[in-house]
Scaffold this motif. Structure first.
Motif, PDB file in Angstrom:
ATOM      1  N   TRP A   1       7.327 -27.293  29.657  1.00  0.00           N
ATOM      2  CA  TRP A   1       8.089 -26.680  30.734  1.00  0.00           C
ATOM      3  C   TRP A   1       8.452 -27.734  31.774  1.00  0.00           C
TER       4      TRP A   1
ATOM      5  N   GLU B   1      11.810 -24.985  35.611  1.00  0.00           N
ATOM      6  CA  GLU B   1      11.458 -23.734  34.928  1.00  0.00           C
ATOM      7  C   GLU B   1      10.228 -23.107  35.564  1.00  0.00           C
TER       8      GLU B   1
ATOM      9  N   LEU C   1      15.601 -17.846  32.691  1.00  0.00           N
ATOM     10  CA  LEU C   1      14.924 -18.851  31.874  1.00  0.00           C
ATOM     11  C   LEU C   1      15.372 -18.730  30.422  1.00  0.00           C
TER      12      LEU C   1
ATOM     13  N   ARG D   1      13.849 -19.043  27.838  1.00  0.00           N
ATOM     14  CA  ARG D   1      12.566 -19.018  27.162  1.00  0.00           C
ATOM     15  C   ARG D   1      12.320 -17.617  26.634  1.00  0.00           C
TER      16      ARG D   1
ATOM     17  N   CYS E   1       6.982 -17.396  28.381  1.00  0.00           N
ATOM     18  CA  CYS E   1       6.821 -17.197  29.828  1.00  0.00           C
ATOM     19  C   CYS E   1       5.432 -16.652  30.139  1.00  0.00           C
TER      20      CYS E   1
END
Length: 318
Positions: A25, A29, A54, A56, A61
């Motif tokens: 990360w 982020e 994000l 992601r 997360c």
DNA sequence: AAAATGTACAACCGCTGTAAC
DNA sequence: AGTTACAGCGGTTGTACATTT
């Protein structure tokens, strides 16, 4: 702090589809996720990933938040108390990292797992010749020979030969996460407070748990304050030694388990029987052969009850 | 100084359990 | 009952950094 890695080649936009980022990360982020979490709180992780802007997956997360960004994380080196607790808990729980982590405030299962695999395991290996409290029950270094460890004794046993409070213990496990000590049982006086003087001062009046009123607490002057207040009532606190079949045959009343183990005062007091603490009052629960179902009743119940031990590391300031 | 090796730890992967549909 | 989405867990991998050769 490590440098963030650049996007791998496949991390850009591709045919209007946003490819999800993987890997380390970046600070940006982290900041996005942190800000989002602090202002919106926890929710559906895939929504969080999307709404926080994000690239992601929700899972990523969640992991980042739980293992790194959560404000209540302690981080930093493990103190000796934590190390010993990890060792103790691992000897009981095996690789159930989340359950171990639950007893170490501010620590994550991942952190503990890493610490175990990278440090403790190795250290225990090297200290098998001069075992200490911190070298017990090394799952990678169990000797075939009986040995004493200073705190407890580990015996190689036939899995059908051990009976604990009328409940037989088998090393076989149907759990996907097997216990780390096949054919071994630690006959050990379980000490939930390895760094507390064994002669806990359990006399005197009940002191309210310090966490109720202050963040201060800890071990000092023979006293231990956990969220149980004081453990035990009038004598030294000690949990019963596990017994062999023969011993139990001579002690069917299990009287040693009938000691009152704790008293808690949250407005009203109640007593906790040791056998109840371990779910051992239920005689039809047996650890025997296939009936040792770690992860099913016995283990979960056991750990539920163990979970009622104080979060005593709350009171350590490492 | 550079390469090789070791270590620590962040993150991913695959699996399971659960809830909602 | 089957499917899907999600959360959570433990094992494993990848990588940055440290140490050794």
């Amino acid at each position: 702090m490590r440098k963030p890695v650049a996007d791998p080649p496949n991390m850009g936009k591709d045919n209007n589809k946003v490819k999800l980022r993987k890997g380390l990360w970046s600070p940006e982020e982290d900041e996005k996720l942190m800000k989002y979490m602090l202002s919106n709180g926890q929710g559906c992780w895939s929504d969080i990933a999307r709404n926080a802007g994000l690239r992601r997956c929700g899972k990523s997360c969640r992991l980042r938040w739980i293992n790194y960004l959560r404000p209540d994380l302690k981080r930093g080196a493990f103190c000796p108390q934590e190390e010993d607790l990890i060792i103790h808990l691992h000897s009981i729980l095996g690789n159930r990292w989340s359950q171990i982590a639950a007893r170490l405030p501010g620590r994550t299962d991942n952190e503990i797992k890493n610490f175990w695999n990278s440090t403790l395991k190795k250290r225990l290996k090297t200290t098998t010749t001069t075992p200490t409290c911190s070298s017990l029950n090394n799952s990678d270094s169990i000797s075939e020979q009986p040995r004493t460890d200073g705190v407890g004794v580990i015996f190689p046993v036939n899995e059908h030969d051990i009976d604990i409070m009328g409940a037989s213990l088998s090393s076989s496990s149907s759990s996907p996460t097997s216990m780390p000590y096949p054919s071994m049982v630690t006959l050990n006086q379980f000490d939930p407070f390895p760094h507390v003087n064994n002669s806990y001062d359990m006399k005197g009046s009940f002191n309210p748990p310090t966490w109720l009123t202050t963040t201060q607490g800890g071990v000092g002057e023979g006293l231990f304050y956990g969220d149980y207040g004081k453990i035990g009532l009038e004598g030294e606190f000690s949990l019963p030694q596990l017994e062999t079949t023969a011993a139990i045959a001579n002690n069917n009343n299990n009287s040693c388990f009938n000691n009152t183990a704790g008293e808690k005062n949250h407005g009203q007091s109640f007593k906790v029987e040791v056998d109840n603490m371990f779910g051992l009052e239920n005689n039809h629960h047996h650890w025997h052969g296939e009936s040792l179902r770690m992860g099913e009743w016995d283990f979960e119940e056991l750990m539920d009850n163990i979970s009622s031990f104080p979060n005593f590391l709350d009171n350590f300031h490492c």
